[in-house]
Design an enzyme around this catalytic site. Sequence first.
Site, short mmCIF file in Angstrom:
data_model
loop_
_atom_site.label_atom_id
_atom_site.label_comp_id
_atom_site.label_asym_id
_atom_site.label_seq_id
_atom_site.Cartn_x
_atom_site.Cartn_y
_atom_site.Cartn_z
N LYS A 55 -38.61 -8.66 -137.02
CA LYS A 55 -38.94 -7.54 -137.88
C LYS A 55 -38.49 -7.41 -139.24
O LYS A 55 -39.20 -7.19 -140.06
CB LYS A 55 -38.46 -6.51 -137.04
N GLN A 94 -32.96 -0.96 -131.58
CA GLN A 94 -33.35 -2.02 -130.72
C GLN A 94 -33.01 -1.90 -129.02
O GLN A 94 -31.83 -1.74 -128.68
CB GLN A 94 -32.88 -3.21 -130.91
N ASP A 150 -40.69 3.86 -133.88
CA ASP A 150 -41.24 3.27 -132.55
C ASP A 150 -41.79 4.08 -131.77
O ASP A 150 -42.39 3.90 -130.82
CB ASP A 150 -39.63 3.02 -131.87
#
Length: 293
Positions: free
Chosen positions: A53, A97, A120
């Site tokens: 990412k 994450q 997200d």
Amino acid sequence: MTTILDGKKVSITIQDELAEEVRKRNLIGKKKPHLAAILVGDDGASITYVDAKVKACERIGFESTLIKLPEITTEKELITEIQKLNNNISIDGFIVQLPLPNHINEQKIIQTIDPKKDVDGFHPQNVGRMALGLPTFLPATPNGILEILKRYKVNTVGKHCVVIGRSHIVGSPMSILMSQNYYPGNSTVTITHSRTNNLKEICLLADIIIIALGKAEFLTADMVKEGVVIIDVGINRVTDETKKKGYRLVGDVKFDEVAKKSSFITPVPGGVGPMTISSLLMNTMNATKLNNH
Ligand code: NAD
């Protein structure tokens, strides 16, 4: 004829488009989108995902900040880091994450993220907006799947879509999005899971199968009808001594045999995986605009 849904290629196109948008924004003095990621612990797969990412951000001219915290980080310490990012006006969006170490409550952490920076799309407020069809950050993997269906002009309207798996990050949102009154969507959706009876019979009725299960080569040719569209989300490692790493990646679909019966199919690797990152970058660009930068 079978068309391979080339997620890698589409993903590069999306990233080129975003890079061009960054360039144009720069010309008129607008700031670069800035994505931050918090990584807790040293799980190998998580490190690989976060690194990918960050690299993608660098490639397209986004700013990125990676915050690495040790495995022993407490829930309270992690919440403090999140609040710092919530209050930092130079950060447009950020992710924590997952998975987190067992001693940290994932839901509590997600709910600490400012929904306007939740790129997200996991915050309950954003999940609710998604379910109501309101503008929001769609979760990266389902959003990436919609994007690949759209770019290949796959017809989803009135089709029977079977989703296999009901996780909060893929299966469940995917089933909602495919049933909504938009394109891609407007499908008649059946969601299946580990307690589903007669999965094979249900799959044989599917025009589109989206599978997010985590079982190597689970879906076989005898479970699908001719002309089916296959979206394979699974990423599984299987031992392969011929590879330097000692393993290779396969999806949840027995690709070679299912591809022969499919009209469209995503490969693994190179299908849904690359789309997930591009989708996160698209959300970050949208967050930048939303936050008036
Ligand atoms: P998960 O691991 O949280 O859950 C798996 C789901 O499969 C559950 O809902 C369970 O009910 C269902 N299931 C298990 N056995 C079943 C059976 N026999 N029949 C029907 N359903 C069954 O799911 P996840 O987090 O969505 O991950 C699924 C896979 O997708 C994994 O391989 C993961 O690595 C991969 N994944 C890939 C990406 C990507 O970017 N490509 C993103 C997320 C997840």
